[in-house]
Design a protein around this motif. Sequence first.
Motif, PDB file in Angstrom:
ATOM      1  N   ASN A 701       0.871  -1.176   0.000  1.00 19.37           N
ATOM      2  CA  ASN A 701       0.000   0.000   0.000  1.00 19.37           C
ATOM      3  C   ASN A 701       0.906   1.223   0.000  1.00 19.37           C
ATOM      4  OD1 ASN A 701      -1.838   2.081   0.515  1.00 19.37           O
ATOM      5  ND2 ASN A 701      -3.131   0.800   1.804  1.00 19.37           N
ATOM      6  N   ILE A 702       1.359   1.599  -1.172  1.00 17.14           N
ATOM      7  CA  ILE A 702       2.322   2.696  -1.298  1.00 17.14           C
ATOM      8  C   ILE A 702       1.770   4.016  -0.777  1.00 17.14           C
ATOM      9  CG2 ILE A 702       3.635   4.058  -2.973  1.00 17.14           C
ATOM     10  CD1 ILE A 702       4.004   1.520  -4.592  1.00 17.14           C
ATOM     11  N   ASP A 737      15.879   2.132   1.317  1.00 18.92           N
ATOM     12  CA  ASP A 737      16.683   1.970   0.099  1.00 18.92           C
ATOM     13  C   ASP A 737      16.102   0.872  -0.789  1.00 18.92           C
ATOM     14  OD1 ASP A 737      18.527   3.971   0.560  1.00 18.92           O
ATOM     15  OD2 ASP A 737      19.890   2.679   1.705  1.00 18.92           O
ATOM     16  N   LYS A 738      15.741  -0.256  -0.188  1.00 16.28           N
ATOM     17  CA  LYS A 738      15.201  -1.378  -0.953  1.00 16.28           C
ATOM     18  C   LYS A 738      13.821  -1.047  -1.529  1.00 16.28           C
ATOM     19  CE  LYS A 738      17.622  -4.979   1.675  1.00 16.28           C
ATOM     20  NZ  LYS A 738      17.472  -6.165   2.557  1.00 16.28           N
ATOM     21  N   VAL A 739      13.001  -0.416  -0.713  1.00 15.14           N
ATOM     22  CA  VAL A 739      11.636  -0.112  -1.164  1.00 15.14           C
ATOM     23  C   VAL A 739      11.650   0.922  -2.290  1.00 15.14           C
ATOM     24  CG1 VAL A 739       9.425   0.854  -0.477  1.00 15.14           C
ATOM     25  CG2 VAL A 739      10.603  -0.729   1.044  1.00 15.14           C
ATOM     26  N   VAL A 740      12.541   1.912  -2.201  1.00 13.75           N
ATOM     27  CA  VAL A 740      12.620   2.929  -3.247  1.00 13.75           C
ATOM     28  C   VAL A 740      12.942   2.291  -4.592  1.00 13.75           C
ATOM     29  CG1 VAL A 740      14.021   4.858  -4.092  1.00 13.75           C
ATOM     30  CG2 VAL A 740      13.164   4.879  -1.751  1.00 13.75           C
ATOM     31  N   VAL A 741      13.878   1.355  -4.594  1.00  9.69           N
ATOM     32  CA  VAL A 741      14.239   0.663  -5.835  1.00  9.69           C
ATOM     33  C   VAL A 741      13.027  -0.073  -6.414  1.00  9.69           C
ATOM     34  CG1 VAL A 741      15.650  -1.166  -6.839  1.00  9.69           C
ATOM     35  CG2 VAL A 741      16.664   0.444  -5.210  1.00  9.69           C
ATOM     36  N   GLU A 747       6.844  -1.595  -8.977  1.00 11.56           N
ATOM     37  CA  GLU A 747       6.291  -2.657  -8.159  1.00 11.56           C
ATOM     38  C   GLU A 747       5.372  -2.048  -7.111  1.00 11.56           C
ATOM     39  OE1 GLU A 747       9.024  -5.602  -6.629  1.00 11.56           O
ATOM     40  OE2 GLU A 747      10.527  -5.061  -8.130  1.00 11.56           O
ATOM     41  N   GLY A 748       4.540  -2.888  -6.536  1.00  9.28           N
ATOM     42  CA  GLY A 748       3.684  -2.432  -5.445  1.00  9.28           C
ATOM     43  C   GLY A 748       2.317  -1.971  -5.906  1.00  9.28           C
ATOM     44  N   ASN A 749       1.489  -1.583  -4.918  1.00 14.75           N
ATOM     45  CA  ASN A 749       0.082  -1.250  -5.132  1.00 14.75           C
ATOM     46  C   ASN A 749      -0.172   0.205  -4.772  1.00 14.75           C
ATOM     47  OD1 ASN A 749      -2.657  -1.383  -5.530  1.00 14.75           O
ATOM     48  ND2 ASN A 749      -3.085  -2.383  -3.573  1.00 14.75           N
ATOM     49  N   VAL A 750      -0.811   0.929  -5.694  1.00 18.30           N
ATOM     50  CA  VAL A 750      -1.116   2.342  -5.422  1.00 18.30           C
ATOM     51  C   VAL A 750      -2.615   2.565  -5.272  1.00 18.30           C
ATOM     52  CG1 VAL A 750       0.936   3.242  -6.577  1.00 18.30           C
ATOM     53  CG2 VAL A 750      -1.156   2.843  -7.892  1.00 18.30           C
ATOM     54  N   VAL A 751      -3.392   1.491  -5.162  1.00 20.01           N
ATOM     55  CA  VAL A 751      -4.844   1.595  -4.980  1.00 20.01           C
ATOM     56  C   VAL A 751      -5.162   1.490  -3.504  1.00 20.01           C
ATOM     57  CG1 VAL A 751      -7.088   0.620  -5.556  1.00 20.01           C
ATOM     58  CG2 VAL A 751      -5.241   0.556  -7.234  1.00 20.01           C
ATOM     59  N   LEU A 752      -5.947   2.446  -3.018  1.00 19.25           N
ATOM     60  CA  LEU A 752      -6.303   2.441  -1.606  1.00 19.25           C
ATOM     61  C   LEU A 752      -7.284   1.324  -1.307  1.00 19.25           C
ATOM     62  CD1 LEU A 752      -6.681   6.255  -0.852  1.00 19.25           C
ATOM     63  CD2 LEU A 752      -4.713   4.774  -0.465  1.00 19.25           C
ATOM     64  N   GLU A 753      -7.465   1.050  -0.030  1.00 21.65           N
ATOM     65  CA  GLU A 753      -8.337  -0.044   0.411  1.00 21.65           C
ATOM     66  C   GLU A 753      -9.759   0.122  -0.084  1.00 21.65           C
ATOM     67  OE1 GLU A 753      -9.909  -0.497   4.585  1.00 21.65           O
ATOM     68  OE2 GLU A 753      -8.280  -1.957   4.649  1.00 21.65           O
ATOM     69  N   ASN A 754     -10.237   1.358  -0.194  1.00 19.97           N
ATOM     70  CA  ASN A 754     -11.621   1.589  -0.619  1.00 19.97           C
ATOM     71  C   ASN A 754     -11.788   1.555  -2.128  1.00 19.97           C
ATOM     72  OD1 ASN A 754     -10.493   3.974  -1.482  1.00 19.97           O
ATOM     73  ND2 ASN A 754     -11.677   5.304  -0.124  1.00 19.97           N
ATOM     74  N   ARG A 763       3.809   7.080  -6.269  1.00 22.00           N
ATOM     75  CA  ARG A 763       5.154   6.528  -6.417  1.00 22.00           C
ATOM     76  C   ARG A 763       6.211   7.619  -6.290  1.00 22.00           C
ATOM     77  NH1 ARG A 763       5.021   1.319  -8.014  1.00 22.00           N
ATOM     78  NH2 ARG A 763       3.079   0.554  -8.927  1.00 22.00           N
ATOM     79  N   ALA A 764       5.987   8.711  -7.027  1.00 22.20           N
ATOM     80  CA  ALA A 764       6.948   9.819  -6.969  1.00 22.20           C
ATOM     81  C   ALA A 764       6.974  10.444  -5.580  1.00 22.20           C
ATOM     82  CB  ALA A 764       6.587  10.865  -8.022  1.00 22.20           C
ATOM     83  N   SER A 765       5.792  10.553  -4.961  1.00 21.65           N
ATOM     84  CA  SER A 765       5.730  11.146  -3.619  1.00 21.65           C
ATOM     85  C   SER A 765       6.454  10.288  -2.590  1.00 21.65           C
ATOM     86  CB  SER A 765       4.269  11.330  -3.203  1.00 21.65           C
ATOM     87  OG  SER A 765       3.608  12.221  -4.057  1.00 21.65           O
ATOM     88  N   PHE A 766       6.302   8.964  -2.701  1.00 23.39           N
ATOM     89  CA  PHE A 766       6.979   8.079  -1.750  1.00 23.39           C
ATOM     90  C   PHE A 766       8.492   8.180  -1.913  1.00 23.39           C
ATOM     91  CE2 PHE A 766       9.099   4.098  -0.752  1.00 23.39           C
ATOM     92  CZ  PHE A 766       8.703   3.919   0.560  1.00 23.39           C
ATOM     93  N   VAL A 767       8.962   8.147  -3.145  1.00 23.56           N
ATOM     94  CA  VAL A 767      10.410   8.239  -3.375  1.00 23.56           C
ATOM     95  C   VAL A 767      10.952   9.543  -2.805  1.00 23.56           C
ATOM     96  CG1 VAL A 767      12.175   8.440  -5.165  1.00 23.56           C
ATOM     97  CG2 VAL A 767      10.348   6.735  -5.400  1.00 23.56           C
TER      98      VAL A 767
END
Length: 780
Positions: A701-702, A737-741, A747-754, A763-767
């Motif tokens: 849940n990015i 470091d690992k998650v940013v790569v 990779e990963g999910n950008v859709v919220l639970e709802n 993705r850009a905001s998390f990085v």
Amino acid sequence: MGSQNKGKIKMSLGEIDPEQTTNIVAEARASLKNPSRPFTPMTNERHLNNSSLISSITSESEILSRPSTAYSISTQSFIEPDKKAKRLDPLTVGRRSTSEKLLSISNPGETSTQQQPIRNIQSYSNNANNNNNNTDYDVTDNTDSSNDLWLKIKQYADVLDPSTPLQLLLDNTKEIWSALRTSAPLSSKYSNILQNKIISLMDLDNPTLLLRISCTLFLLTFDTHTLLTSSKLLYKLSKNDKNDSLFQSEGVLPFLLHFLSISHTHYNHPFNAQNSTPHPPLPHGVLVHLAGSLKNITTSDEPNQKIVLKSKGIELLAHLLLYAKKERASDAKSKDEGDDGKKDSRVLQLMVQVTGIFRNLSMRASSKDSFISSGALNSLCTVFAKYSPLHMLSPHSPHSTTLPQNYISELILNIVRIVSKLSVFNEVCEVINSHPLFLECLLTILKDVLENFPSNSTPTHIHGLVLRICFILGNLTGENEDMRLRIAKFDGAIDLIVQLFVKYHAVDEAVSTTHIEVGPSPTEIEQVLVKLIRLIANLSITSTIGPILLSSPSMSLLPSLLTSKSLIASEELVLNVVGAITNLSFYFQEEEIQNSLSDSQVSICISLLPILLHDNSEAVVEAVRALANLSRHSDVRAKMEEKRLDHLMLVLLGHPSQDVVFNVCGVLMNLSPDSRHSKIFATPATCEKILSILYQTSIENIPLSCLLCRCLYNILLIYGQNMLDENQSEKLCKFLDKVVVRVENNEGNVVLENGDLIVEDWRASFVQVAIKLIEILDTE
């Protein structure tokens, strides 16, 4: 953080069983994603028209002037009436009690033991005049197929007599009904013989027998009088719900659909494609009773609904609706040219019956595709746009004395019910959006309601109409920005919706505090309020509409509902009020906007406390979202510290719903810079809790991981890096470091639970925030 808290109340099927989408489950949780649907309790009576609707809009003098509804069917009903007679006795409006016989076979004063003379019924055939009184069973001068068919069924026809044992009659009529369904029609000669035999059985009181012989008559003659009487008999049988399964087992549903379709299609034998005998259009009276029968037997019987759907019933009925619409236009022209327009009401009544069938079928989610592909939905929108301007509440309407107003009102209500059931689907909303007049007509009806809103005299069905219209508008505006803007462009639409909210708020207060036996029920009025508030919440999503709503003094009524309504008794209402306040509170910081809720912010904050502790996770989400917007203000943050709501936010970090945790992070980000809340942030335990959730969430849940990193960054920046020890800092850096790569590799999910996709590039905001967090840890 404000943009992340601005949400929309939308419609989705969620976990609802697709075949039970209209069932109201009492123990179901209130939901914004799955709002309760307008509910019409099942009545114990089956009418050609909605009697309660008629009584509510028709004057007493008009009711008293109607002809008697006493009606019975006997052998005499099948005798051609005197040409001077204008019509048959109409149907009984009420449904018979279980203590009465299903049918009244004999007319008053007659006995079923004495047979009356029966006149041979004319068949629509060139040979009819030569065969009227022919009772000779010899086979002469007829086609081979007719001869063969007659020889096949003659043995069964010979014993058709009232004195024959019932079981033998049932067996023989079954054979005759089966043979006629699969063969070419009998010649006029044999048709007349069999008709007279069958009609002699009309005084027997057995539903199965009467159902078979009434259907058989449709396969024997084109005689208008006979078909009308037979259709009335079918309708009378359909009024008893115990006969619903009988219509199914006897194969009558395809039969009804066929004869409802022959008025607008080339006639084909209902069960034998080789027969192409031309059939004259059925009279409107016959069509009305056949459609009324089909409406009755699909009211609550799911197997019958499924059979009609599988038999392409929606497609056939869609053509019939268009046929009736054209006939209505033809009648209007004839009326202008001097015709008295008597057929006008019958055509409208046919449209009422067809839309009644559609209403029953729309209860099944599987009907959605048929409504769209067949063009039925388009037809309904077109018919609605044509007739809704005639749906006037004012007794001074110019149409009130020239049009059958009760039929128009019921037609409009039927269409609104159908669309309200179907509008939960996005594909249906797209079709509706292509009919601009449909939206305009919905708003026009609401305007008419507002202009004629004396609460004591408003017809009770009007509240149900408003309820469904607001439900439709809520579904249309949940995810469609263009639809919200189109509503705003309608002259006075926003003020119209606000004023309706004010009116129903006042009615709700009145019915809640007084006990009256007449008028709308408190539950009904509260449901209208729910749909109005949901509509307001959806409209406020649009940046050009939200400030207009917020500036309205009437919006100050929303917080009062949080205190006057119980979360237990009015869960859905409270939930929608919180959702509306959340969306409106997004605009609080825009100084040029007059804020009608500015004086209520602190009280709203206090009112949200019990909701935060509720076991409905969606209610908790909405309450936290509201706090995320409200906590931008110092007075609210002070009250949150006083009521220890900041501590409660830390507790909610452990909520099983990630959607709750996501919005809690927004509140914590607003609280962290405020020194009044330092005691909950200036402690390593808070950071440890956030880290624990971050490690569990990771790239699954990015968006949530991004907000957790933002909270952590704010805490470390404000209260110092010593909130984490050296080992915790090193572990966090390696993790980031690992998650940013992985995030940079999509990779990963950008859709919220709802299920919402947020406009922000998560993705850009998390990085970005992860790199800043690593930098602040490296500085240590």
